[in-house]
Enzyme design. Structure first.
Site, short mmCIF file in Angstrom:
data_model
loop_
_atom_site.label_atom_id
_atom_site.label_comp_id
_atom_site.label_asym_id
_atom_site.label_seq_id
_atom_site.Cartn_x
_atom_site.Cartn_y
_atom_site.Cartn_z
N HIS A 123 0.88 -1.29 0.00
CA HIS A 123 -0.31 0.03 -0.06
C HIS A 123 0.88 1.24 -0.03
O HIS A 123 2.05 1.25 0.33
CB HIS A 123 -0.68 -0.14 1.47
CG HIS A 123 -1.94 1.10 1.26
ND1 HIS A 123 -1.62 2.25 1.98
CD2 HIS A 123 -3.38 1.07 1.23
CE1 HIS A 123 -2.81 3.01 1.87
NE2 HIS A 123 -3.86 2.32 1.33
N ASP A 200 3.31 -4.23 7.72
CA ASP A 200 2.04 -3.69 7.73
C ASP A 200 0.91 -4.70 7.77
O ASP A 200 0.70 -5.55 7.00
CB ASP A 200 2.10 -3.07 6.09
CG ASP A 200 0.57 -2.37 6.06
OD1 ASP A 200 -0.20 -2.28 6.80
OD2 ASP A 200 0.62 -1.52 4.76
N GLN A 203 -4.35 -5.14 6.93
CA GLN A 203 -5.41 -6.07 6.57
C GLN A 203 -5.42 -7.20 7.31
O GLN A 203 -6.47 -8.06 7.65
CB GLN A 203 -5.28 -6.47 5.22
CG GLN A 203 -5.50 -5.11 4.12
CD GLN A 203 -6.95 -4.46 4.10
OE1 GLN A 203 -7.80 -5.20 4.43
NE2 GLN A 203 -7.17 -3.36 3.74
N LYS A 226 -10.10 -0.25 10.09
CA LYS A 226 -10.35 -1.41 9.50
C LYS A 226 -10.84 -2.68 10.61
O LYS A 226 -11.14 -3.40 10.24
CB LYS A 226 -9.25 -1.81 8.64
CG LYS A 226 -8.89 -0.76 7.72
CD LYS A 226 -7.74 -1.16 6.84
CE LYS A 226 -6.95 -0.29 6.13
NZ LYS A 226 -7.71 0.49 5.01
N CYS A 365 -4.82 2.48 -3.75
CA CYS A 365 -3.44 2.99 -3.07
C CYS A 365 -2.26 2.02 -3.32
O CYS A 365 -1.49 1.74 -2.26
CB CYS A 365 -3.68 3.17 -1.72
SG CYS A 365 -4.60 4.83 -1.24
N1 PLP Z 1 -1.59 -0.74 4.36
C1 PLP Z 1 -2.78 -1.32 3.89
C2 PLP Z 1 -2.50 -2.62 3.36
C3 PLP Z 1 -3.88 -0.84 3.86
O1 PLP Z 1 -5.01 -1.42 3.17
C4 PLP Z 1 -4.24 0.63 4.31
C5 PLP Z 1 -5.57 1.33 4.25
O2 PLP Z 1 -6.11 1.06 3.24
C6 PLP Z 1 -3.15 1.20 4.76
C7 PLP Z 1 -2.05 0.39 4.97
C8 PLP Z 1 -3.44 2.45 5.31
O3 PLP Z 1 -4.09 2.68 6.64
P1 PLP Z 1 -4.46 4.11 7.23
O4 PLP Z 1 -4.74 5.01 6.22
O5 PLP Z 1 -5.52 3.50 8.15
O6 PLP Z 1 -2.95 4.67 7.82
#
Ligand code: PLP
Length: 407
Positions: A123, A200, A203, A226, A365
């Site tokens: 992401h 990360d 998910q 999430k 993203c």
């Molecule tokens: N990493 C992953 C795999 C995600 O799906 C997301 C959100 O869509 C993020 C990072 C970013 O999360 P946040 O915007 O809550 O910081």
């Protein structure tokens, strides 16, 4: 399997509403999940009766708010099976957590030519902070591709670790493909080469049990919205030794013990990394959300979602004009797809929306992954523990309508 999806659905008031005159079929939990009544009530109660700033006050309400807020550290430590709640830095979500590691841990350690290993399916939250270091101090990003199924071979990640690698930063579960990554094997091998691993978990923490000690990782980021909690809440697990190596990223109140004209003494970790008034009520809400998840049992949730994935997969596989990206055998119930023909993902999602089916459309993203796949955009149906086989059927019906319209 003990998982009563109808009882879970009843806990989420929004699921009983209609959208465009149709019952809501919410398949966008990968972007942000809906909130159970217990979380909504906890937020309302905190603002109604227990609100004050935390850490600073000597009065009753400040103590109550501080206790409630601080207790969430322990809840998160339990949820992730961290060794201690002192390894949990509270924050606004994964984006902040990864930036903290980039600025606080990696920046002082990385020079021009040093390398970081990323997978192609990261992401942007786990890409852009590393681009900052590439632009500002000349580090090199090494990308590891996924195969045609969307699987990431752990050996390829391990092979990408060279003498100049300072960090592996990798997703545990792709938000686009649903692919799960074997971070335990990667971490073991990376550690043998003396390289730390940041995961990360945005998910993965939602869909499968996570045990940071068993995985052995150095950093593990999660994001509250999430996890059925409020937006603006989250945390990052930082192993104790890494915590000691990290310098503070944002300066301000709360993260200090003493401030003088020519000297500043920081607070102990983890508060040293939590400057300013935090998301007090958001964090309290996250604690309640995680307690709710743990009361259902993450293993039960994962088993239920696997059955939903299998049902969805069999139904979607039956649509020979639908291309599903990501065919990993043990993927999560996240389906990115395109329709054969010219229909753009945005047009498809608009038609689905008219049927009450909420999906995401675009690049999710994850532009480097989309470029790798050679696809400008997909629709993504991301399932959560409150979805049912009826939701799958509603998606398939709405897709058939799209096919009729656009074929
Ligand atoms: N990493 C992953 C795999 C995600 O799906 C997301 C959100 O869509 C993020 C990072 C970013 O999360 P946040 O915007 O809550 O910081």
């Amino acid at each position: 399997m003990s998982f009563d999806v109808q009882a879970v659905r009843a806990d989420f008031p929004i699921l009983s509403r209609e959208v465009n005159g149709k019952p809501l079929v919410y398949l966008d939990s990968g972007a942000s999940a809906q909130k159970p009544q217990v979380v909504i009530d906890a937020i309302s109660y905190a603002y109604s009766y227990e609100y004050s700033n935390v850490h600073r006050g000597l009065h009753y309400l400040s103590n109550v708010a501080t206790e409630k807020y601080e207790s969430v550290r322990g809840v998160i430590a339990k949820f992730l099976n961290a060794g201690s709640e002192d390894e949990i830095v509270l924050n606004s979500g994964t984006t902040e957590g990864i930036n903290m590691v980039a600025y606080g841990w990696a920046m002082p350690r990385m020079e021009a030519g040093d390398e970081i290993v990323l997978s192609i399916m990261e992401h942007h939250a786990n890409i852009v902070p590393w681009h900052f270091l590439r632009e500002r101090q000349g580090i090199v990003i090494k990308w590891v591709d996924v195969d045609a199924n969307g699987d990431l071979d752990p050996q390829k990640v391990i092979d990408a670790i060279g003498p100049k690698t300072k960090l592996v930063a990798i997703t545990h579960l792709s938000n686009v493909l649903g692919t799960k990554v074997d971070v335990k094997s990667i971490t073991q091998a990376a550690h043998e080469k003396g390289v730390p691993v940041l995961v990360d978990g945005s998910q993965s923490a939602v869909h499968m049990p996570v045990d940071v000690q068993d995985l052995g990782v150095d950093f593990y980021a999660i994001t509250g919205h999430k996890l059925y909690g409020p937006s603006g809440s989250g945390a990052i697990y930082v192993r104790k030794d890494r915590m000691a190596e990290m310098r503070p990223f944002i300066g301000g109140g709360d993260m200090i013990r003493d401030v003088h004209r020519d000297e500043v003494i920081y607070n102990d970790a983890p508060m040293k990394f939590e400057a300013g008034t935090p998301g007090i009520v958001q964090t309290i809400g996250l604690g309640v959300a995680l307690e709710y998840i743990m009361s259902l049992g993450m293993a039960n949730i994962a088993a239920y979602e696997d059955s939903l994935r299998d049902y969805a997969r069999s139904k979607l596989d039956g649509l020979n004009w639908l291309n599903v990206q990501g065919q990993s055998a043990d993927k999560a119930a996240i389906f990115s797809f395109t329709l054969q023909g010219a229909a753009h993902a945005h047009d498809i999602s608009t038609v689905l929306d008219k049927k009450g089916v909420a999906v995401r459309a675009g690049q999710h993203c994850a532009q480097p992954l989309m470029e790798h796949m050679g696809i400008p955009a997909t629709c993504r149906a991301s399932f959560a523990m409150y979805n049912t086989t009826d939701d799958v059927d509603a998606l398939v019906d709405a897709l058939e309508l799209c096919h009729d319209l656009f074929a």
